[in-house]
Enzyme design. Sequence first.
Site, PDB file in Angstrom:
ATOM      1  N   GLN A 189       2.379  -1.317  -9.682  1.00  0.00           N
ATOM      2  CA  GLN A 189       1.705  -0.705 -10.821  1.00  0.00           C
ATOM      3  C   GLN A 189       2.198   0.720 -10.983  1.00  0.00           C
ATOM      4  OE1 GLN A 189      -2.617  -1.317 -10.940  1.00  0.00           O
ATOM      5  NE2 GLN A 189      -2.874   0.864 -11.334  1.00  0.00           N
ATOM      6  N   ASP A 190       2.390   1.155 -12.232  1.00  0.00           N
ATOM      7  CA  ASP A 190       2.710   2.550 -12.539  1.00  0.00           C
ATOM      8  C   ASP A 190       1.493   3.191 -13.182  1.00  0.00           C
ATOM      9  OD1 ASP A 190       5.313   2.265 -11.667  1.00  0.00           O
ATOM     10  OD2 ASP A 190       6.246   2.591 -13.611  1.00  0.00           O
ATOM     11  N   ASN A 191       1.227   4.444 -12.813  1.00  0.00           N
ATOM     12  CA  ASN A 191       0.129   5.218 -13.387  1.00  0.00           C
ATOM     13  C   ASN A 191       0.693   6.529 -13.914  1.00  0.00           C
ATOM     14  OD1 ASN A 191      -1.751   3.291 -12.422  1.00  0.00           O
ATOM     15  ND2 ASN A 191      -1.773   4.291 -10.441  1.00  0.00           N
ATOM     16  N   HIS A 203      -7.480  11.231  -2.704  1.00  0.00           N
ATOM     17  CA  HIS A 203      -7.851   9.830  -2.884  1.00  0.00           C
ATOM     18  C   HIS A 203      -7.066   8.895  -1.973  1.00  0.00           C
ATOM     19  CE1 HIS A 203      -8.515  11.255  -7.280  1.00  0.00           C
ATOM     20  NE2 HIS A 203      -9.617  11.457  -6.577  1.00  0.00           N
ATOM     21  N   LYS A 229       2.266   5.382  -2.312  1.00  0.00           N
ATOM     22  CA  LYS A 229       2.532   5.963  -3.631  1.00  0.00           C
ATOM     23  C   LYS A 229       3.911   6.613  -3.655  1.00  0.00           C
ATOM     24  CE  LYS A 229      -2.320   7.110  -4.433  1.00  0.00           C
ATOM     25  NZ  LYS A 229      -3.286   8.207  -4.635  1.00  0.00           N
ATOM     26  N   TYR A 252       3.251   7.923 -11.195  1.00  0.00           N
ATOM     27  CA  TYR A 252       3.384   7.445  -9.826  1.00  0.00           C
ATOM     28  C   TYR A 252       3.247   5.940  -9.750  1.00  0.00           C
ATOM     29  CZ  TYR A 252      -1.768   7.815  -9.762  1.00  0.00           C
ATOM     30  OH  TYR A 252      -3.108   7.710 -10.045  1.00  0.00           O
ATOM     31  N   ASP A 275     -14.700  14.189  -7.300  1.00  0.00           N
ATOM     32  CA  ASP A 275     -13.764  14.798  -6.354  1.00  0.00           C
ATOM     33  C   ASP A 275     -14.384  15.964  -5.603  1.00  0.00           C
ATOM     34  OD1 ASP A 275     -11.807  12.954  -6.850  1.00  0.00           O
ATOM     35  OD2 ASP A 275     -10.592  14.267  -8.113  1.00  0.00           O
TER      36      ASP A 275
END
Length: 186
Positions: free
Chosen positions: A46-48, A62, A72, A132, A170
């Site tokens: 998966q790409d984010n 995270h 990652k 990423y 966060d």
Amino acid sequence: MDVTSLAIPAVRLIKAVKHGDHRGFFSETYSKRDLAAAGIEADFVQDNQSLSAAVGTVRGLHFQVPPCAQAKLLRVVRGAVFDVAVDLRRGSPSYGRHVAVTVSAADWNQIFIPVGFAHGFCTVEPDTEVIYKVSDYYAPEAERGLLWNDPELGIDWPVAAAEAVLSPRDGQWPPLRELSGFFDYG
């Protein structure tokens, strides 16, 4: 690709070759074969992409727990970040320690963060865009975090806590001493 181990050798800094001419440039930013030759064996699924408008935006720290843990591969396509990886592998000689580097569009570098690390970054330029790859799909039930400014981590963030732009979540993750042992070393 030039691949360099950081102070915690499992975390790697990667610099892709840029071929430029009067038209601009071309760069191969990802090669599974080249990374495997450098000892990075991650199957990215998966790409984010994120955009952080303000300098001092903190995203992290995270991680996802097994069976949905993620490695990652992060790069910045506009702007720059102060990028941090914290070792959460119980029994590791570097458990609880971190590495931090600047990843930027200008430097054309990337960072590889393996499974077993909490990860986060702080923007140091406005309108920073990060892309990423991750080695497992996003799984909300497996998502966890570590308090970004836990004093025991000793991270010298480029932003004061009162000035940081972060999500409410966060700011409320637990400190390292309260985390369960999700990852084992070796």
